[in-house]
Design an enzyme around this catalytic site. Structure first.
Site, mmCIF file in Angstrom:
data_model
loop_
_atom_site.group_PDB
_atom_site.id
_atom_site.type_symbol
_atom_site.label_atom_id
_atom_site.label_comp_id
_atom_site.label_asym_id
_atom_site.label_seq_id
_atom_site.Cartn_x
_atom_site.Cartn_y
_atom_site.Cartn_z
ATOM 1 N N ASP A 159 -11.279 3.014 3.651
ATOM 2 C CA ASP A 159 -11.321 1.562 4.109
ATOM 3 C C ASP A 159 -13.072 1.353 3.750
ATOM 4 O O ASP A 159 -13.838 -0.189 3.312
ATOM 5 C CB ASP A 159 -10.902 0.731 5.547
ATOM 6 N N LYS B 88 1.405 -0.899 -0.107
ATOM 7 C CA LYS B 88 -0.222 0.305 -0.128
ATOM 8 C C LYS B 88 0.945 1.133 -0.335
ATOM 9 O O LYS B 88 0.513 1.713 -1.190
ATOM 10 C CB LYS B 88 -1.008 -0.114 1.361
ATOM 11 N N GLN C 261 -5.022 -1.895 9.620
ATOM 12 C CA GLN C 261 -4.737 -2.564 8.948
ATOM 13 C C GLN C 261 -5.327 -3.898 9.829
ATOM 14 O O GLN C 261 -5.194 -4.573 10.500
ATOM 15 C CB GLN C 261 -3.376 -3.480 8.432
HETATM 16 N N1 GUN Z 1 -6.603 -6.768 5.880
HETATM 17 C C1 GUN Z 1 -7.511 -7.757 4.985
HETATM 18 N N2 GUN Z 1 -8.061 -6.524 3.956
HETATM 19 C C2 GUN Z 1 -8.256 -5.565 4.368
HETATM 20 C C3 GUN Z 1 -8.669 -4.268 3.573
HETATM 21 O O1 GUN Z 1 -9.120 -4.208 2.744
HETATM 22 N N3 GUN Z 1 -8.817 -3.031 4.955
HETATM 23 C C4 GUN Z 1 -8.062 -3.191 6.040
HETATM 24 N N4 GUN Z 1 -7.907 -2.473 6.414
HETATM 25 N N5 GUN Z 1 -7.038 -4.558 6.278
HETATM 26 C C5 GUN Z 1 -7.714 -5.367 5.684
#
Ligand code: GUN
Length: 292
Positions: A115, A48, A92
């Site tokens: 998100d 990311k 996350q």
């Molecule tokens: N863990 C797995 N997929 C995601 C996501 O799309 N966002 C976040 N913050 N954590 C994740």
């Protein structure tokens, strides 16, 4: 045919980069919070942050120990909420067991919730309101359909998995009365019956249940579209690292039946990240609108 998610994601990243390059003044900024040492989370966070650098979005990484308390994470979120140079805040998942993810999602200002996990954004998604944020993985899948010209209207779509991150929001998006949606949606979960029979009816089969190679060829209709959201690490001593990453679909045997199929890796995964960049730019642009 193979859906090359990596190539489509790269197109999107290039478009975002071009838009960011001509922004006057400050650049958009994404803050990512990671608590603990989950190795997969480290990899995702790095991707990311790398994508931010590639498109010209600034990023801030906040790494807390696995012993971090809910209060400490909430304090970090409060600071980022109040900082006008931060456009997106992402925590996350998964979080250490002592931390309630619902409480964390609720603490992030909905305007910075790139998100799309805050209940306000979940509500806007269900209502079909477009000024909120859609969660990145389902949005990535909808974007693949759009960009590949794969029509959803009137299609029988079966979603395997009812997670808050993928299955539930994807079902909500697919059933909207918008040109890119309008599907007839069935969601299968751990207590569903007649799973194989239901899957065989699907024009579009989306596997997001986190079980390696769960979808076998006998579950797939001829010429179906198959989307594989799974990222499963399984032991394989013959591989250099002693393991391999496989999806929720038995790709080798399913591929020949499909009109379209996404691979793992380089299918849905890169689209998730591209959509996160898109959401961060959207947040920045909406904040400019509000300031004007
Ligand atoms: N863990 C797995 N997929 C995601 C996501 O799309 N966002 C976040 N913050 N954590 C994740």
């Amino acid at each position: 045919m193979l859906i090359d998610g990596k190539a489509t994601a790269q197109e999107i990243l290039n478009e975002i980069k071009a838009k960011v390059a001509v922004l006057p003044g400050r650049k958009p900024c994404l803050a990512v919070i990671l608590a603990g040492e989950n190795p997969s989370s480290h990899i995702y966070i790095n991707r990311k942050i790398q994508a931010c650098a590639e498109v010209g979005i600034l990023s801030r990484r906040i790494h807390l120990p696995s012993t971090a308390t809910e209060e400490e994470i909430l304090q970090q979120i409060a600071k980022l909420n109040a900082d006008p140079t931060i456009d997106g805040i992402l925590v996350q998942l998964p979080l250490p067991g002592n931390i309630n993810p619902n409480k964390i999602s609720l603490a992030i200002r909905p305007e910075k919730d790139v998100d799309g996990f805050h209940p306000i954004n979940v509500g806007k998604m269900l209502l079909g309101q477009t000024d909120g944020f859609l969660p990145c993985t389902p949005l990535g899948i909808m974007t693949l359909f759009e960009r590949k010209g794969i029509e959803m209207t009137g299609k029988q779509v079966v979603v395997l998995g009812r997670s808050n991150i993928v299955g539930k929001p994807l079902a909500a998006m697919l059933m909207q009365s918008t040109p890119r949606s309008n599907a007839t949606v069935t969601v299968i979960h751990s207590l569903s019956r007649n799973v194989k029979e239901i899957c065989r009816q699907a024009d579009v089969l989306i596997a997001a249940l986190g079980k390696p190679r769960f979808v076998t060829a006998d579950m797939v209709k001829e010429q179906a579209v198959v989307i594989d959201v799974g990222i499963n690490r399984i032991d394989n001593p013959s591989k250099p690292k002693g393991y391999e990453i496989v999806g929720d679909v038995d790709f080798e045997n399913v591929q020949s039946k499909c009109s379209w199929i996404t691979p793992v890796p380089n299918g849905v995964g890169p689209m998730t990240i591209a959509c996160l960049m898109g959401n961060t730019l959207k947040s920045y642009l909406l904040s400019l609108d509000k300031a004007a």
